[in-house]
Design a protein around this motif. Structure first.
Motif, PDB file in Angstrom:
ATOM      1  N   ASP A  15       0.841  -1.192   0.000  1.00 20.03           N
ATOM      2  CA  ASP A  15       0.000   0.000   0.000  1.00 20.03           C
ATOM      3  C   ASP A  15       0.876   1.241   0.000  1.00 20.03           C
ATOM      4  N   ALA A  16       0.297   2.327  -0.468  1.00 20.19           N
ATOM      5  CA  ALA A  16       1.008   3.600  -0.426  1.00 20.19           C
ATOM      6  C   ALA A  16       1.151   4.032   1.026  1.00 20.19           C
ATOM      7  N   THR A  17       2.269   4.608   1.348  1.00 21.75           N
ATOM      8  CA  THR A  17       2.517   5.112   2.695  1.00 21.75           C
ATOM      9  C   THR A  17       2.082   6.561   2.767  1.00 21.75           C
ATOM     10  N   ALA A  18       1.366   6.911   3.819  1.00 20.19           N
ATOM     11  CA  ALA A  18       0.946   8.299   4.007  1.00 20.19           C
ATOM     12  C   ALA A  18       2.191   9.159   4.206  1.00 20.19           C
TER      13      ALA A  18
END
Length: 177
Positions: free
Chosen positions: A163-166
């Motif tokens: 997943d994309a990291t914030a």
């Protein structure tokens, strides 16, 4: 304001002293960089951007497996809006790489087809490279080939699952751009 810098480990940033692991993953990174560069050069040589090139690859790949491609499917696969898809298809039809055809059973539907020109250009630009890549793959010992393929598929699964990291927020501050 004091910025603390964390030095990378002397041997490997991510992998402690696991030299064999690091060497393999560095080779994978080198391959990925070379692949990205080749895609940029090929797209530029065909007077299109990388998304257009990927769209053409998707349509041709699906055709080779006897599966039709709709603009909706292409938008989903490329993760772009329907407006961006329309512009992309306008470019690829104007350049002679794709054709739109009315869907045989859905009056409002459209199917996409690659043209002979697209196939000729892709072959002209990529045939030699694919032949050379096949020679490299054939040089892998037969007993190791399933292991190499499984390794690469497993790496692909890891990347697909990530997943994309914030954005990170520095202590006492707003997210950095």
């Amino acid at each position: 304001m004091h910025v603390m810098q964390v030095a990378a480990k002397p041997e490997h940033y991510w992998y402690d002293d696991a030299r064999g692991v690091a060497e393999i993953l560095e080779a994978v990174r080198a391959f990925r960089r070379a692949d990205q560069g080749m895609r940029r050069r090929t797209a530029a040589g065909m007077a299109m951007n990388e998304t257009d090139m990927r769209a053409l690859q998707i349509v041709i790949g699906r055709e080779l497996h006897g599966r039709p491609t709709s603009p909706h499917h292409l938008a989903r696969e490329l993760d772009i809006t329907s407006a961006a898809t329309t512009k992309l298809l306008d470019r690829l039809t104007a350049s002679g790489h794709l054709e739109r055809e009315a869907h045989p059973t859905d009056r409002r539907g459209v199917l996409l087809h690659s043209t002979d020109h697209a196939h000729d250009e892709v072959r002209e630009r990529l045939e030699r490279m694919h032949r050379r890549m096949a020679e490299v793959a054939a040089a892998v010992p037969v007993e190791s080939q399933p292991h190499v393929a499984a390794f690469l598929r497993s790496l692909a699964d890891v990347l697909d699952d990530e997943d994309a990291t914030a954005p990170l927020t520095p202590a006492g501050g707003a997210p950095t751009a």
